[in-house]
Each structure stands twice: as structure tokens, then as C-alpha cells.
Design a protein around this motif. Sequence first.
Motif, PDB file in Angstrom:
ATOM      1  N   THR A 508     -75.323  66.193  51.782  1.00  0.00           N
ATOM      2  CA  THR A 508     -76.417  65.263  51.939  1.00  0.00           C
ATOM      3  C   THR A 508     -77.683  65.933  51.304  1.00  0.00           C
ATOM      4  OG1 THR A 508     -75.428  64.392  53.912  1.00  0.00           O
ATOM      5  CG2 THR A 508     -77.848  64.301  53.563  1.00  0.00           C
ATOM      6  N   ARG A 509     -77.811  67.241  51.559  1.00  0.00           N
ATOM      7  CA  ARG A 509     -78.924  68.076  50.897  1.00  0.00           C
ATOM      8  C   ARG A 509     -78.712  68.070  49.565  1.00  0.00           C
ATOM      9  NH1 ARG A 509     -79.314  73.659  49.763  1.00  0.00           N
ATOM     10  NH2 ARG A 509     -81.641  74.532  49.794  1.00  0.00           N
ATOM     11  N   GLN A 511     -77.333  65.926  47.772  1.00  0.00           N
ATOM     12  CA  GLN A 511     -77.680  64.061  47.163  1.00  0.00           C
ATOM     13  C   GLN A 511     -79.278  63.938  47.148  1.00  0.00           C
ATOM     14  OE1 GLN A 511     -74.765  61.145  48.760  1.00  0.00           O
ATOM     15  NE2 GLN A 511     -74.405  62.943  50.261  1.00  0.00           N
ATOM     16  N   ARG A 512     -79.953  64.622  48.072  1.00  0.00           N
ATOM     17  CA  ARG A 512     -81.420  64.613  48.265  1.00  0.00           C
ATOM     18  C   ARG A 512     -82.315  65.325  47.378  1.00  0.00           C
ATOM     19  NH1 ARG A 512     -83.377  61.382  52.384  1.00  0.00           N
ATOM     20  NH2 ARG A 512     -82.039  60.560  53.982  1.00  0.00           N
ATOM     21  N   PHE A 518     -80.589  60.660  45.541  1.00  0.00           N
ATOM     22  CA  PHE A 518     -79.797  59.421  45.724  1.00  0.00           C
ATOM     23  C   PHE A 518     -80.694  58.501  46.760  1.00  0.00           C
ATOM     24  CE2 PHE A 518     -75.185  60.546  44.963  1.00  0.00           C
ATOM     25  CZ  PHE A 518     -75.521  60.804  43.580  1.00  0.00           C
ATOM     26  N   GLN A 519     -81.622  59.064  47.166  1.00  0.00           N
ATOM     27  CA  GLN A 519     -82.405  58.034  47.929  1.00  0.00           C
ATOM     28  C   GLN A 519     -83.264  57.282  47.701  1.00  0.00           C
ATOM     29  OE1 GLN A 519     -82.674  61.155  47.550  1.00  0.00           O
ATOM     30  NE2 GLN A 519     -84.723  62.283  48.074  1.00  0.00           N
ATOM     31  N   GLU A 527     -76.644  56.074  46.447  1.00  0.00           N
ATOM     32  CA  GLU A 527     -77.395  55.835  47.769  1.00  0.00           C
ATOM     33  C   GLU A 527     -76.816  57.002  48.454  1.00  0.00           C
ATOM     34  OE1 GLU A 527     -75.843  52.381  50.033  1.00  0.00           O
ATOM     35  OE2 GLU A 527     -73.750  52.958  49.698  1.00  0.00           O
ATOM     36  N   ILE A 528     -77.597  57.511  49.648  1.00  0.00           N
ATOM     37  CA  ILE A 528     -77.173  58.571  50.442  1.00  0.00           C
ATOM     38  C   ILE A 528     -76.099  58.364  51.128  1.00  0.00           C
ATOM     39  CG2 ILE A 528     -77.640  60.202  52.253  1.00  0.00           C
ATOM     40  CD1 ILE A 528     -79.380  60.921  49.930  1.00  0.00           C
ATOM     41  N   ASP A 529     -74.866  59.070  51.101  1.00  0.00           N
ATOM     42  CA  ASP A 529     -73.785  58.905  52.059  1.00  0.00           C
ATOM     43  C   ASP A 529     -73.540  60.274  52.913  1.00  0.00           C
ATOM     44  OD1 ASP A 529     -71.164  58.670  53.190  1.00  0.00           O
ATOM     45  OD2 ASP A 529     -70.295  58.261  51.375  1.00  0.00           O
ATOM     46  N   THR A 530     -74.110  60.146  54.018  1.00  0.00           N
ATOM     47  CA  THR A 530     -74.138  61.368  54.955  1.00  0.00           C
ATOM     48  C   THR A 530     -72.924  61.958  55.404  1.00  0.00           C
ATOM     49  OG1 THR A 530     -74.507  59.784  56.776  1.00  0.00           O
ATOM     50  CG2 THR A 530     -76.287  60.981  55.613  1.00  0.00           C
ATOM     51  N   GLY A 651     -88.047  60.606  45.330  1.00  0.00           N
ATOM     52  CA  GLY A 651     -87.200  59.678  46.106  1.00  0.00           C
ATOM     53  C   GLY A 651     -87.638  58.298  46.091  1.00  0.00           C
TER      54      GLY A 651
END
Length: 894
Positions: A508-509, A511-512, A518-519, A527-530, A651
Motif C-alpha cells: 500500500t505504501r 502504491q501511494r 494510485f490514489q 486505484e489503491i488495493d490495501t 494524489g
Amino acid sequence: MLSSRILHIITFLCVTSMAFSQTEDTSEEKEQKIEKRSYTTNSIGTAEAPKIDGVIDETSWDLVEWTSDYVQNQPDNGKPPTEQTKMKIVYDDKNLYVAFVCLDKDPDGIVKRLSRRDGFEGDWVEFNIDSYNDDRTGFSFTINAAGVKGDEFISNNGNNWDGSWNPIWYVKTQTNAEGWTAEMRIPLSQLRFGNEEEQIWGIQSTRRYFRAEERSLWQPIAQNAPGWVSEFGELRGIKGIKPQKQIEIQPYLLGQLDTYKEEAGNPFRDGSDIMGTAGLDAKIGITNDLTLDLTINPDFGQVDADPGAISLDGFEIFFEERRPFFVENKNIFDYSFGGNQDNLFFSRRIGRSPQGRTTTDFDKGEFEDFPNNSTILGAAKFSGKTKGGWSVGVLESVTSKEFVEIELDERDDIINGLPEKGTSRKELVEPLTNYFVSRIQKDFNDRNSYIGGIFTATNRDLEDNIMFLHKNAYSGGLDFKHNWKDRKYYLEGSAVLSNVNGSEEAITRTQRSIVHLFQRVGAGHVEIDTSKTSLTGTGGKLEIGKGSGDWQYEFGGNWRSPELELNDLGFLRQADEVRQYSSVVRLWNKPTNWYRRANISAYQSTTYDFEGNFNNVYYQLNAYANLKNNWFVEVGSENNGHNFDKSDLRGGPRIRNSNDHLGYIYTGTDSRKKLSSTIGYVYGQASENAFSFTRYELRFQYQPLNSLRINMTAKYESRPNKTQYVSQQDFNDVTRYITGAVDFETISTVLRVNYTINPNLSIQYYGEPFIARGKYSDFNYVKDAGAKKLSDRVQQYPNNQITFADETYSIDEDSDGTTDYSFGNPNFSAAQYRSNLVVRWEYIPGSEVFFVWSQGINGFGDGSNDFGKIIDDQIFRQQPQNTFLIKATYRFVL
């Protein structure tokens, strides 16, 4: 939509390649080929080996004839040189001997400038050997008239010259009534060659005649040739020599004293530290072609500090590798594939600053001892190139766990209720990590083509408090290049695959992160996929072009998919991008009555993301001329037309940037003179004055003595911007992306002083002050990110909605008397001073002693002061940190 764009680019390049391959020769291509020269050497047998003293009087030199007839390469290619050069080559079973006579009608005018190794100052002569005979790689040995050595490993057909290669060889020069002479002895153990009965090597020799800034060559080459090594002449006659396995061991001893400002109560900052350490470097020839380099507890204490820099865009700043172990033969491991320094292997990841954070509570009197870098326990590098055309590189390195020690204030007046004095703990901030890189390339098609591959792996031994890091990260790639029509045309390409694995927190980190975002608001394809625990991405490029002749050009495209992630062991600035680019350059290398050589070039690119959004179109035009008096002028312009940025709002949505134009001019005087200088001016501005860029630059070099050289570069930059990102806050369930007008200025100066007592003893000073200041005003928020007009894009806060107190801006957007949101004061100033004074003594070939004094100062402020006050408060009033070290090495050659 995106896949079709990639397919169109690839189809266009392939069709263009086929068209080029069937194009009839132009008049330029029909020119008569230059005849390849050949020199036949001889073994000295039982004759006396040449004594390396610069006097060419041994009978062994009589076994071969002089070769001469050098011709100009610069400035007037193909013309006779001002002064002729003669060369002889002989050998025995352990050494290659080379003699030069550099004729000069005015021996008193020979320029004998001293410098450190690889300085290449004054008059010099150079000898290149392609002992692989692969037309791509070579070994270069240079000696100037003062006896200063230069040596480089040549790769990529002359496009890369690696000065970190420091073989052991011997040379002396003399001046006489005819000019000056040089004798070289090059041990065969320093070269790489096959096990054939008779060797055929490529050779080239270059002479620099300093007074006319003239280069002459033993083997003539065509103007704008497709390469360097591929154009060499031949050395024949070497028979019966055996490959020499190289074994060198170089231990070191080091003593170091650090002094700094004492901090009351801080057990880790008592004013000074002293330490001693030892380590070892080794170079072992597994075969004559392949070498194993080892380093145990390496030290890089005499390496220059990185230049000062501050980035407001949030991206990582790229700094060049400077550590000798990783610099040497780095070309073998290189795998760049798309601009912006993107590469699958970025060696500065090894030994990086620890990435973890601690629970230190400074408000409660705790202090911490945070390491600057991760400790490299050891590293091994297996590299080389075989006679069969295989280039091989394997690198393995392990860095240790890094802990931060945390202790309470040492003073007796500890606040009641806190743990007792002396309580301490350790917290992990970097795990035990293994780094692995393997690289391979194979030449074929008579050395006109190659295909290669790379694999990298990062594996970490993670523990609970650093689970935000990737557990492991892998990347791989395939690349190729094909040349045809005497290497005039080429087609090259690469493909990259990456995979990272880790906890849900770690992925997640990633992706962000600003590399991916991704956000992003409005991005329908990411998109964020946690819940994810891995990411897999691709990248690559395809390019076709003409690499020689008066006209040269290229057409290409590259891509980086949204999930591509390389930053564990590589360097990736930004993912989710597809770029098309093209360029053309026209070269004039035949002197006229007003210039020695000149060129003009044009570049164009367009950029998309993987959703198909058209983000940018960019144009660049440059022109350069080296004038008849050896001055130069360079001018250029750039234009960003359609320009959207997907990362500016960290973002938030893609935001339009106003179209901008930039122009520059640089001019410099003759660099051969004792005093020479370059001045430069750059100015760019966007429409509606949304932002601008100004740079003033001054460089000068002064050589009052042959042994003393002073270089200085001073630079001022100003980058005002009306929409610099500040923060994002929530207002009635709507995110406000807050920007402001920033007045961002930097000043830097780099000073280098080199005093060379003799070719083996030198003193070098490096110093760089760097100051940056950012002052913010006119805060606003984004109301329509895609609006063309600046006034429609952002909404400035009126005075009755914004207040400032206690370093905080408070916003009452609905004007109801209650603060809706707030953000901190973004103003800043930063000052840095780095210096390095090094005395280097090579007491025997390959063995050195270093005496080093390094000094560093860092100061930070709120940006409210002018530059003079910043310099006074944040540099002059700060106590510097000093490092004094002595390092001695001894090179055993077995």
C-alpha cells in the motif's frame, strides 16, 4: 487504447527499419572507405628489455620499424598534422612495450602541465588496445609531456570511458631537441586476451598537440564515424604469449577523528569520536578474461560529498555513484531503458541511509545515535568479457542490520517521573539485506549486433518494526542492438519486468508513493488495493536511428507501466508513462574561416499515461559552434505546449500547467589559456506569468603554474511559481488541494584547487557552499485542475479567510468565524557547506596514502532572512563537523 498506441509505435519503428535497410546509398555513404592500417610487432627474444626511462636507445627497439604518418582528426580531419608522431611496439612474454617520438620544432613550447592521474592536461599521447578484438571495448593508456598517467577502460564502442580503471603500468618521458619522447611498459596481466597462438589486436594512437588544440591519429577515421573502437587499425605479430591471470590484494588501514559541537546531556554528542578500522580489496583473475573483485569492510572516506540540492516536486534527487568499487566496470551492469536516469541497477541503493524510524521521544529527554549509512559487510563482483564475445557481470553484496541506540539525557536534573538515567534501548532501522545483480551480453553477426539480459534481486530479513519495506524485489530484462551498413544505422530495444513482494502495509505504501500515486483523483485505470501483497510491472523501449555521418537521427518510444517498481535496487522516477521521441542533428566538422566545428539539433517528444491521457508535448532546439579562436557558443530553446502533470498535487487530479518557453546562451573562452571562463544565462517563462526560471552561471579556470589549477563554478537560480503545492486538507468532505506562490532561489559555488607536486604526489581541495530559500505567499486552492486559464484553475483565499499565527495558517473558507482547516508555514531556508582537502601520495605504483580533512555544516531556518543573513546565521555561526583521517593501502601483485 494504450496497448494500441504501443503497437503503433513498434509497428512504425519496424517499418522504418525495413525502409532504411533498403535505402540506396547516399553520396555520403558512397565515399571511399578509409584503409585499415596494420603494424607488425616483434618479440624482443633474448635482447635487452627496454629500460623505461624515456630514452629510446636499447637494441631491442631496433627489432621493429617506426610507424608514422599520423593524420589530423581535429580540427581538419584527414589533413597532415602540424607536427608528426612516430611509434614502435615490441613485446616479451610478460609485457608490451610502446615508444613514441612526438616531433616538435619548438621544444620550449611543449606544454607540461601537472595534474592528478587522469588529468589529461597539456601535450599528451595516447595508446588504445582492443585486445578482445571485439570492435566494442578497449584499454586506453595516456601519458602527457610532464609524465602524468591517464588510463581508462573503453566500452560501448567509445561511448563510455571509465576513468576509475587504474592498472599498474610504467612510463617515462623526456624532452630533447626533436620534441619529446615516451616509453611505456604495459604488463600483459593488465590486459584481457584469448589463448590463440597468434594475437590480432585492434590499436589506435592519438596525439594532442596543445598549442593548436589539434588531435592527430595513427589510424585515420571518417568524420562522424559510427564509433571509436570499431575503427581501430590492427596490431599483428604477437605470437606465443599466454593469458596472464591477475591476482591483486590491497589491504588498508584507517585512523579517523571526528569533531563536532558538543550537545549538553547528549551521550552521543560529546564533541569528538575516534576510531580505527581495516579492510581489504582484492582482484583475482579467474581466467584471463574474467575477474573477481572482492571488498571487505570497504571505506569511502576520501570520496567527494554530493552536491547541494533541494527538490520541491517531491521526487528523489539522482546523485552519481562515486565509490570506486561500484564505479569500476559499472558499464557492464548498466541497464538504462527510458530516460530520467531510469535503470534496473543503481548501486547507491547498496549502503543507503537506513529507512526506518524510531520511537525516540525528544521532548522527554531522549537522544538517539542514528547511522548515516548502512554498513556494507562485503561485496563481490565477477565481471569481464570473453574472447567469444560474452560480457558477464555478477555482483553480490550484503549490508548489515542497523540499529539506533536511544538513551536518556545524561544530566542529573532529569524530569521527575521519567525512567532512570542510563536506561537505553536499541531499535532496528535497516534490516540485513542481500543485493544481487547479474548481467550478460553476447556479440554476434561479426560483432555488429548483441543481445543481453539482466536480473536483480533484493532480499531483506524483515522484523516487525520495519515491515513497511519490501520483503523482496526482483527485476529482469532483455535488450538488443543491431547495426548495419557499416554501423551507420541501428535498431535497439529493451524490455523490463519487475516484481515486489511484502506486507499489505508495504505494498500500500508503494502504491501511494509519488512514483505511482494510485490514489490519484480522476484516474480510472489505477486505484489503491490495501489487500495486495505484490506488484508486477513492465517497461522498455524501442529505438531506430542513424548513428554516423553529417546527418544523424533517432526515432523511439518507451513505456513504464503503473505497477513497475525498481527502487529497491534500481532507479525509477515515475511509472505509468508512455513516451514517443525523435531527434535529428546536423554536424559540421570541417573547419571554415570562422569555426572549427559546429552542430545543430532538434528534439521532440510526446507523453501519455496508461489511461491514454495526453499529458505533454515538448520541443527543443540547440546549436553549438567551436569558433576559430577556440572559443565556443551554445544557444538553445525549449517549449512545453500541451502540459498536464499527474504528480503535482500528490494524489490529486492531473493539473494543467501553463505553456512555457525557455531559452539559453552559453559562451566560453579558449580553455587552453591560463585563464579561461564560461558564462551562461537561462530564462524561461510560462503564460500568464504562472511560473518562470532564471539561471546565471559563471565558470572559470586558472592555471598560473603548470602544477596549480583552480576551477570555480558559481550559479544562481530563481524559480518563482504561483501554484507550488503546499498541502491538502478536508473541507466539508471535499479535499482542498492547497498551493501558493513561492519565491524559490538557490545559490551555489563549487571550488576545486589542485596542486600537483609530481605525478605521484598531489593536494586537492574541494569546497561547495549551497544556499536555498523558499518564501510563500498568495495561497490558493485548486478549483478546476484542467482549466486553461490560471484564474479558472485556482481560487486565491481573500484576506478575510486566512490568518497567520504561531507558524500556522488558519482558513475560514465559509467566513463563519470558525477555522475550517489549517496548515503549517511552508517557508524555509537551508544552507550547506561541504569541503574536502586530500593529500594523495602514490608511494609505489598501485599503493597509496591519503591524508583527508573533511568539513560539513548544515543550517536550517524559516526563510524570512535574505541570503546574507542566511549565510551568517546558518553557516558562519554554526560549528562545523570535522573529519580527519589517514588511510594507507598496499597493493600486492601476485
